[in-house]
Design an enzyme around this catalytic site. Structure first.
Site, PDB file in Angstrom:
ATOM      1  N   ASN A   1      -5.839   3.603  10.700  1.00 24.15           N
ATOM      2  CA  ASN A   1      -5.024   2.497  11.190  1.00 24.15           C
ATOM      3  C   ASN A   1      -4.792   2.518  12.695  1.00 24.15           C
ATOM      4  O   ASN A   1      -4.439   1.501  13.290  1.00 24.15           O
ATOM      5  CB  ASN A   1      -3.672   2.464  10.471  1.00 24.15           C
ATOM      6  CG  ASN A   1      -2.919   3.777  10.608  1.00 24.15           C
ATOM      7  OD1 ASN A   1      -3.393   4.827  10.178  1.00 24.15           O
ATOM      8  ND2 ASN A   1      -1.744   3.731  11.204  1.00 24.15           N
TER       9      ASN A   1
ATOM     10  N   ALA B   1       0.811  -1.215   0.000  1.00 24.71           N
ATOM     11  CA  ALA B   1       0.000   0.000   0.000  1.00 24.71           C
ATOM     12  C   ALA B   1       0.845   1.266   0.000  1.00 24.71           C
ATOM     13  O   ALA B   1       0.432   2.290  -0.558  1.00 24.71           O
ATOM     14  CB  ALA B   1      -0.943  -0.002   1.202  1.00 24.71           C
ATOM     15  N   THR B   2       2.024   1.227   0.607  1.00 21.10           N
ATOM     16  CA  THR B   2       2.881   2.417   0.612  1.00 21.10           C
ATOM     17  C   THR B   2       3.292   2.787  -0.808  1.00 21.10           C
ATOM     18  O   THR B   2       3.219   3.963  -1.201  1.00 21.10           O
ATOM     19  CB  THR B   2       4.126   2.188   1.487  1.00 21.10           C
ATOM     20  OG1 THR B   2       3.720   2.055   2.852  1.00 21.10           O
ATOM     21  CG2 THR B   2       5.096   3.358   1.365  1.00 21.10           C
TER      22      THR B   2
ATOM     23  N   SER C   1      -3.145  -3.701   0.821  1.00 24.20           N
ATOM     24  CA  SER C   1      -2.091  -4.713   0.910  1.00 24.20           C
ATOM     25  C   SER C   1      -2.634  -6.064   1.329  1.00 24.20           C
ATOM     26  O   SER C   1      -3.620  -6.145   2.064  1.00 24.20           O
ATOM     27  CB  SER C   1      -1.026  -4.285   1.940  1.00 24.20           C
ATOM     28  OG  SER C   1      -0.285  -3.178   1.505  1.00 24.20           O
TER      29      SER C   1
ATOM     30  N   THR D   1       9.258  -7.516 -12.561  1.00 20.02           N
ATOM     31  CA  THR D   1       8.817  -8.902 -12.580  1.00 20.02           C
ATOM     32  C   THR D   1       7.763  -9.122 -11.504  1.00 20.02           C
ATOM     33  O   THR D   1       7.957  -8.758 -10.346  1.00 20.02           O
ATOM     34  CB  THR D   1      10.006  -9.846 -12.336  1.00 20.02           C
ATOM     35  OG1 THR D   1      10.988  -9.636 -13.356  1.00 20.02           O
ATOM     36  CG2 THR D   1       9.557 -11.301 -12.357  1.00 20.02           C
TER      37      THR D   1
ATOM     38  N   HIS E   1      -1.014  -8.267   3.324  1.00 17.51           N
ATOM     39  CA  HIS E   1      -0.629  -8.689   4.677  1.00 17.51           C
ATOM     40  C   HIS E   1      -1.540  -8.133   5.764  1.00 17.51           C
ATOM     41  O   HIS E   1      -1.428  -8.512   6.936  1.00 17.51           O
ATOM     42  CB  HIS E   1       0.841  -8.352   4.962  1.00 17.51           C
ATOM     43  CG  HIS E   1       1.095  -6.925   5.338  1.00 17.51           C
ATOM     44  ND1 HIS E   1       1.274  -6.529   6.636  1.00 17.51           N
ATOM     45  CD2 HIS E   1       1.197  -5.815   4.580  1.00 17.51           C
ATOM     46  CE1 HIS E   1       1.500  -5.214   6.669  1.00 17.51           C
ATOM     47  NE2 HIS E   1       1.454  -4.771   5.436  1.00 17.51           N
TER      48      HIS E   1
ATOM     49  N   GLN F   1      -6.479  -0.741   5.727  1.00 22.08           N
ATOM     50  CA  GLN F   1      -7.104  -1.314   6.912  1.00 22.08           C
ATOM     51  C   GLN F   1      -8.549  -1.755   6.667  1.00 22.08           C
ATOM     52  O   GLN F   1      -9.164  -2.371   7.529  1.00 22.08           O
ATOM     53  CB  GLN F   1      -7.078  -0.295   8.057  1.00 22.08           C
ATOM     54  CG  GLN F   1      -5.702   0.101   8.526  1.00 22.08           C
ATOM     55  CD  GLN F   1      -4.969  -1.008   9.255  1.00 22.08           C
ATOM     56  OE1 GLN F   1      -5.577  -1.968   9.733  1.00 22.08           O
ATOM     57  NE2 GLN F   1      -3.654  -0.897   9.349  1.00 22.08           N
TER      58      GLN F   1
ATOM     59  N   CYS G   1       7.054   5.469  17.744  1.00 25.22           N
ATOM     60  CA  CYS G   1       8.336   5.557  18.432  1.00 25.22           C
ATOM     61  C   CYS G   1       9.503   5.316  17.484  1.00 25.22           C
ATOM     62  O   CYS G   1       9.419   4.506  16.572  1.00 25.22           O
ATOM     63  CB  CYS G   1       8.399   4.528  19.558  1.00 25.22           C
ATOM     64  SG  CYS G   1       7.052   4.656  20.734  1.00 25.22           S
TER      65      CYS G   1
END
Length: 387
Positions: A156, A76-77, A204, A245, A206, A184, A330
């Protein structure tokens, strides 16, 4: 009663474990079916190409798109970068103005700041206490110079779900391109790019129990046809929008993951909503406060703060048994308050006192009960130490 296995994973907004059914679908393409999907002169390549197109069709069907509107990326980034930079470049003759929101993911905010650095004009809309933009403010922000709007579907951190349908309507009424980061949302709530009038959408695998390293950018093909400039050049794969690819095993896994997610979405949401309400009720008894909207939010999200107790103290106290995350971002050098929590009105102390719990497909009621009791016990213990 099932024996609990530690640490219990409740950080499903960060990533999700690979579903075993997805791995089974991927395995042949990690071993004997290893062909390059662009090599169509022999059976190995053809077999890979067929698998890619089958997955593309499954993903398109899941979001109400055409198969040729699905562009595979690394995640997604990258999809956000192509959507924002590629579109602002492609339609620079229309204008130089982009409208987004202060609570977007860093993949959108940092890309918007890059665009500012090269002369584009960016409007960052504020949000209310629940993390929602004001639609009248959005309408007022549109000018003759506005090229696109980018507002995320679901946040998110706090899980707030945007009124994407109305945003899409406003965008199209003003002939403005609408992009949404739905990383999300897709696979967790119903998303239909036609009904919602979405022109570009990033997500995405994942985040929905698929593999890491594979994402999609939905690119509308008609009414209006959108064609962002490419940021990656090479073999011209993916309609010349994203060369390289193709990650065949990842794509196959994405197709299987979204297929399962759509089938199991309703039952999972019902379960998560019930469990989330139970946890919130117990946490409120010891002073916990919900961050975000109480209803219009992702069912598996629970973000809350406990006044006077740093999130890191809570997280560290339960880390051997429970995996949850802080409400602040962080780095190794400095701890900064969450830009999302600050935007919805929390001060720095409250932001640093916030935790995010993200339930998932493998989460059990026994785990929810244990986690609730353990977090409450640790908060009480920390409170006594600090008195």
């Amino acid at each position: 009663m099932t024996e609990l296995k530690f640490p219990i994973y409740l950080d499903h907004h960060a990533t999700t474990p690979l579903d075993s059914r997805v791995l089974d679908a991927m395995m042949p393409y990690l071993t004997e079916k290893f062909g390059n999907a662009s090599s169509l002169d022999h059976p190995y390549g053809y077999e890979a190409s067929v698998a890619v197109e089958d997955a593309r069709e499954k993903i398109a069907n899941a979001i109400g798109a055409r198969h040729d509107e699905i562009i595979f990326t690394s995640g997604a980034t990258e999809s956000d970068n192509i959507a924002l930079i590629g579109t602002m470049q492609k339609y620079s003759d229309r204008g130089s103005h982009l409208i987004t929101c202060v609570t977007e993911h860093k993949a959108v905010l940092d890309t918007a700041r890059h665009l500012e650095s090269i002369g584009k004009k960016i409007t960052y809309l504020p949000v209310n206490e629940y993390g929602e933009i004001n639609l009248e403010e959005l309408q007022s922000a549109i000018t003759d110079d506005t090229v696109m709007i980018s507002i995320m579907t679901a946040n998110n951190e706090i899980g707030t779900i945007s009124d994407v349908t109305e945003i899409g309507k406003i965008a199209h009424e003003n002939e403005v391109i609408f992009h949404t980061d739905a990383a999300q949302a897709v696979g967790h709530i119903p998303v239909n790019v036609q009904k919602m009038q979405i022109d570009l959408m990033s997500f995405s695998a994942h985040k929905m129990y698929g593999p890491k390293g594979i994402g999609v950018l939905y690119v509308r093909g008609v009414k209006p046809r959108v064609k962002p400039n490419s940021l990656v050049f090479g073999g011209g794969q993916e309609r010349n929008i994203r060369s390289g690819t193709l990650n065949v095993p990842g794509i196959v896994g994405f197709g299987k993951a979204i297929e399962i997610a759509i089938q199991e979405m309703d039952s999972e949401n019902k379960k998560f909503k019930e469990w989330g309400n139970l946890m919130l009720k117990e946490f409120e008894k010891i002073g916990g406060k919900l961050n975000g909207h109480p209803e219009r939010k992702l069912s598996h999200n629970l973000n809350l703060y406990f006044s006077g107790i740093e999130s890191k103290a809570i997280i560290n106290s339960v880390s051997k048994k429970i995996a949850i995350s802080a409400g602040s971002a962080c780095t190794t050098q400095i701890v900064q308050p969450s830009h999302v929590l600050i935007a919805i009105g929390l001060n720095e102390e409250q932001s640093h006192a916030s935790i995010r719990i993200g339930m998932g497909r493998s989460t059990t009621k026994e785990e929810i009960d244990f986690v609730t009791k353990e977090i409450i016990a640790q908060i009480k213990s920390i409170s006594k130490i600090r008195i």
